[in-house]
Design a protein around this motif. Structure first.
Motif, PDB file in Angstrom:
ATOM      1  N   PHE A 123      63.159  52.978  44.654  1.00 60.14           N
ATOM      2  CA  PHE A 123      62.942  53.762  45.865  1.00 60.14           C
ATOM      3  C   PHE A 123      64.191  54.482  46.368  1.00 60.14           C
ATOM      4  O   PHE A 123      64.113  55.260  47.327  1.00 60.14           O
ATOM      5  CB  PHE A 123      62.417  52.860  46.993  1.00 60.14           C
ATOM      6  N   GLY A 124      65.341  54.196  45.759  1.00 65.25           N
ATOM      7  CA  GLY A 124      66.580  54.756  46.279  1.00 65.25           C
ATOM      8  C   GLY A 124      66.942  54.169  47.622  1.00 65.25           C
ATOM      9  O   GLY A 124      67.662  54.779  48.425  1.00 65.25           O
ATOM     10  N   ALA A 125      66.453  52.961  47.882  1.00 66.37           N
ATOM     11  CA  ALA A 125      66.643  52.334  49.183  1.00 66.37           C
ATOM     12  C   ALA A 125      67.939  51.517  49.213  1.00 66.37           C
ATOM     13  O   ALA A 125      68.480  51.126  48.180  1.00 66.37           O
ATOM     14  CB  ALA A 125      65.461  51.424  49.495  1.00 66.37           C
ATOM     15  N   VAL A 153      73.180  48.222  47.004  1.00 69.03           N
ATOM     16  CA  VAL A 153      72.795  46.844  47.263  1.00 69.03           C
ATOM     17  C   VAL A 153      74.026  45.980  47.524  1.00 69.03           C
ATOM     18  O   VAL A 153      75.110  46.224  46.977  1.00 69.03           O
ATOM     19  CB  VAL A 153      71.987  46.244  46.083  1.00 69.03           C
ATOM     20  N   SER A 154      73.847  44.980  48.368  1.00 66.86           N
ATOM     21  CA  SER A 154      74.907  44.019  48.650  1.00 66.86           C
ATOM     22  C   SER A 154      74.272  42.671  48.956  1.00 66.86           C
ATOM     23  O   SER A 154      73.097  42.596  49.347  1.00 66.86           O
ATOM     24  CB  SER A 154      75.763  44.477  49.837  1.00 66.86           C
ATOM     25  N   PHE A 155      75.052  41.609  48.791  1.00 68.74           N
ATOM     26  CA  PHE A 155      74.513  40.262  48.922  1.00 68.74           C
ATOM     27  C   PHE A 155      75.499  39.390  49.682  1.00 68.74           C
ATOM     28  O   PHE A 155      76.716  39.547  49.554  1.00 68.74           O
ATOM     29  CB  PHE A 155      74.234  39.677  47.536  1.00 68.74           C
ATOM     30  N   GLN A 156      74.960  38.481  50.476  1.00 67.64           N
ATOM     31  CA  GLN A 156      75.798  37.619  51.288  1.00 67.64           C
ATOM     32  C   GLN A 156      75.130  36.267  51.497  1.00 67.64           C
ATOM     33  O   GLN A 156      73.923  36.119  51.315  1.00 67.64           O
ATOM     34  CB  GLN A 156      76.078  38.269  52.652  1.00 67.64           C
ATOM     35  N   VAL A 157      75.952  35.281  51.862  1.00 69.45           N
ATOM     36  CA  VAL A 157      75.445  33.953  52.180  1.00 69.45           C
ATOM     37  C   VAL A 157      74.963  33.951  53.618  1.00 69.45           C
ATOM     38  O   VAL A 157      75.711  34.288  54.538  1.00 69.45           O
ATOM     39  CB  VAL A 157      76.533  32.887  51.971  1.00 69.45           C
ATOM     40  N   ALA A 158      73.699  33.620  53.814  1.00 67.98           N
ATOM     41  CA  ALA A 158      73.118  33.579  55.155  1.00 67.98           C
ATOM     42  C   ALA A 158      71.850  32.745  55.130  1.00 67.98           C
ATOM     43  O   ALA A 158      71.227  32.562  54.092  1.00 67.98           O
ATOM     44  CB  ALA A 158      72.822  34.991  55.677  1.00 67.98           C
ATOM     45  N   ASP A 159      71.470  32.256  56.305  1.00 68.44           N
ATOM     46  CA  ASP A 159      70.287  31.403  56.468  1.00 68.44           C
ATOM     47  C   ASP A 159      69.090  32.271  56.845  1.00 68.44           C
ATOM     48  O   ASP A 159      69.151  33.042  57.814  1.00 68.44           O
ATOM     49  CB  ASP A 159      70.563  30.375  57.575  1.00 68.44           C
TER      50      ASP A 159
END
Length: 291
Positions: A123-125, A153-159
């Motif tokens: 989607f190019g999102a 895109v990016s990723f992180q530690v979260a609840d």
């Protein structure tokens, strides 16, 4: 059984709070047990994600198959079926490539980011993934860089029960087989709704037990015993049914709620997993991962 739920946040509606709903709002008994659960889930995926990726690739979820199909170990069909699971989920929710409204996506329980990268490419999102596992978050970011997608895109530690995002900012809220880890289903759903933009979509694919029949107050003892064994293995605090999820979504005034049971479509996946575990590569990888 596998559940797929698709719902849409109203474009103009006052979001209501959800009241306590007995067994559906399954909450950890104490802060210490909730913290132990989070640590257990994180450690489980810290230890097993590398094994899974080595054998199965980017996507840490079931494949979607035609009922009664048989995928042999020598086939590449199981990885194709995992991609099909993503596509079938989007199709079920009416999300097509022509849809221009999908600009921002959150991947709740992102694993090593397979869904996020796939959706971003499709989607190019802009996609943001969250996980309790630092190992998964790092690997997901490394793969995004390797695939020239780090700008998307990016990723992180979260609840997932306390997401670090503002209200109403995501056009698509994606939860692919993470809901089963949530100790408080009501809070989980409420948090998904909170971060969804007006008119946005929520897709939940999760493990559920069967709907209770009229007059039943609980599962049969043998059913509960089986689920307890699965919970112990995979750090799953509690199960609920498809109808429980629907009631939770209805309580938050969502529109266009749809659900489906895809149990037959995911059933061929587990025999394929077991076969890979019994190969030389699988056995060596399992031993390397520890108990």
């Amino acid at each position: 059984p596998s559940l797929l739920l698709q719902s849409q946040r109203p474009s103009s509606a006052l979001m209501t709070t959800t009241a306590s709903r007995g067994s559906v709002a399954v909450t950890a008994a104490a802060t210490s047990s909730a913290e132990a659960l989070r640590e257990g889930i994180a450690e489980f995926y810290n230890e097993t994600s590398g094994l899974w990726e080595e054998i199965w690739g980017d996507h840490m979820h079931h494949g979607f198959y035609d009922p009664d199909s048989s995928v042999q170990l020598s086939d590449s069909g199981h990885r194709e079926a995992q991609i099909r699971m993503i596509e079938e989920s989007l199709r079920f929710a009416g999300v097509t490539e022509e849809e221009k409204k999908i600009k921002r996506v959150v991947d709740v329980g992102c694993g090593i980011g397979g869904s996020s990268r796939y959706i971003a490419s499709k989607f190019g999102a802009e996609c943001i993934g969250i996980t309790l596992s630092p190992v998964q978050a790092k690997r997901a970011n490394d793969l995004a860089t390797a695939q020239s997608l780090s700008h998307k895109v990016s990723f992180q530690v979260a609840d997932a029960l306390d997401q670090p995002f503002e209200d109403g900012i995501f056009d698509l809220v994606w939860s692919m087989e993470s809901g089963e880890h949530m100790p408080d289903k009501a809070k989980f759903v409420k948090e998904l709704v909170r971060v969804t933009a007006p008119g946005g979509r929520i897709i939940i694919v999760t493990w559920c037990h069967r709907n209770l029949s009229q007059g039943e107050e609980s599962l049969q003892p043998w059913e509960q015993n089986l689920l307890d064994r699965i919970c112990k293995t995979f750090y799953l605090p509690a199960w609920c049914s498809t109808s429980d999820y629907v009631e939770l979504l209805q309580s938050l005034s969502l529109q266009d709620i749809k659900c489906a049971d895809w149990s037959e479509n995911v059933a061929p996946f587990w025999p394929a997993v077991i076969r890979t575990a019994l190969t030389w590569k699988g056995l060596v990888s399992l031993l390397r991962s520890g108990m």
